[in-house]
Design an enzyme around this catalytic site. Sequence first.
Site, PDB file in Angstrom:
ATOM      1  N   GLY A  29       3.257  -4.779  11.306  1.00 40.82           N
ATOM      2  CA  GLY A  29       4.090  -5.741  11.079  1.00 40.82           C
ATOM      3  C   GLY A  29       3.320  -7.174  11.547  1.00 40.82           C
ATOM      4  O   GLY A  29       3.508  -8.218  11.314  1.00 40.82           O
ATOM      5  N   VAL A  30       2.658  -6.801  12.684  1.00 42.03           N
ATOM      6  CA  VAL A  30       1.965  -7.828  13.437  1.00 42.03           C
ATOM      7  C   VAL A  30       0.814  -8.653  12.447  1.00 42.03           C
ATOM      8  O   VAL A  30       0.790  -9.894  12.601  1.00 42.03           O
ATOM      9  CB  VAL A  30       1.167  -7.478  14.778  1.00 42.03           C
ATOM     10  CG1 VAL A  30       0.125  -6.465  14.091  1.00 42.03           C
ATOM     11  CG2 VAL A  30       0.550  -8.767  15.513  1.00 42.03           C
ATOM     12  N   GLU A  76       0.484 -12.465  11.330  1.00 37.39           N
ATOM     13  CA  GLU A  76      -0.688 -13.149  11.437  1.00 37.39           C
ATOM     14  C   GLU A  76      -0.974 -13.748   9.726  1.00 37.39           C
ATOM     15  O   GLU A  76      -1.442 -14.821   9.556  1.00 37.39           O
ATOM     16  CB  GLU A  76      -1.991 -12.216  11.585  1.00 37.39           C
ATOM     17  CG  GLU A  76      -3.151 -13.027  11.786  1.00 37.39           C
ATOM     18  CD  GLU A  76      -3.534 -13.907  12.565  1.00 37.39           C
ATOM     19  OE1 GLU A  76      -4.364 -14.724  12.272  1.00 37.39           O
ATOM     20  OE2 GLU A  76      -2.754 -14.070  13.615  1.00 37.39           O
ATOM     21  N   HIS A 103      -2.870   3.668  10.997  1.00 43.05           N
ATOM     22  CA  HIS A 103      -1.718   3.122  10.888  1.00 43.05           C
ATOM     23  C   HIS A 103      -0.991   3.444   9.523  1.00 43.05           C
ATOM     24  O   HIS A 103      -1.015   2.397   8.839  1.00 43.05           O
ATOM     25  CB  HIS A 103      -1.898   1.493  11.341  1.00 43.05           C
ATOM     26  CG  HIS A 103      -0.285   0.964  11.531  1.00 43.05           C
ATOM     27  ND1 HIS A 103       0.654   0.387  10.830  1.00 43.05           N
ATOM     28  CD2 HIS A 103       0.121   0.988  13.001  1.00 43.05           C
ATOM     29  CE1 HIS A 103       1.620   0.020  11.382  1.00 43.05           C
ATOM     30  NE2 HIS A 103       1.595   0.286  12.654  1.00 43.05           N
ATOM     31  N   ILE A 107       1.082   2.476   6.480  1.00 48.42           N
ATOM     32  CA  ILE A 107       2.170   1.245   6.865  1.00 48.42           C
ATOM     33  C   ILE A 107       1.186   0.088   7.105  1.00 48.42           C
ATOM     34  O   ILE A 107       0.534   0.176   8.079  1.00 48.42           O
ATOM     35  CB  ILE A 107       3.281   1.579   7.350  1.00 48.42           C
ATOM     36  CG1 ILE A 107       3.953   2.734   6.842  1.00 48.42           C
ATOM     37  CG2 ILE A 107       4.188   0.321   7.689  1.00 48.42           C
ATOM     38  CD1 ILE A 107       5.258   3.212   7.831  1.00 48.42           C
TER      39      ILE A 107
END
Length: 152
Positions: free
Chosen positions: A63-64, A68, A54, A60
């Site tokens: 976002g998840v 978290e 990723h 990067i």
Amino acid sequence: MPKTLMTADIMQIMTYLPHRYPFLLVDKIIEIDADLSCIGIKNVTINEPQFTGHFPTRPIFPGVLLIEGMAQTAGAICVASRFGDAEAPKEVYFMTIDKAKFRKPVVPGDVVEFHMQRTAQRRTMWWYHGEAKVDGQIVAEADLSAMLVFPK
């Protein structure tokens, strides 16, 4: 009289949360004001496993995982402020995510600050508004809720 704000290092965080590498996403927590507010710190490094996929040519931080990290920060201060070394909950369950927004990519070398502000609390449920910031700029934000589960 000024309020004394607390901190939690990684060893304390690991007593509050069951998460471990590679899924423990908070390195320390500063400016803890009971369960009302705090700032969690995440140092983003290139050697983290998510960067192999990723994305390999432009890493990067997902976002998840920012969301978290916000949830882990809030969960840790709920446990710390309510139970300290007493009977801690068995688990902290992430219950809801609302109004999540991602504003700017987070990359290796960034230091993410998870600014968490409690908006409500009832029994074993907590609600927080979180803002993830890098260099003072909001990179993500969300409203989250969590529930503490106690041993039977």
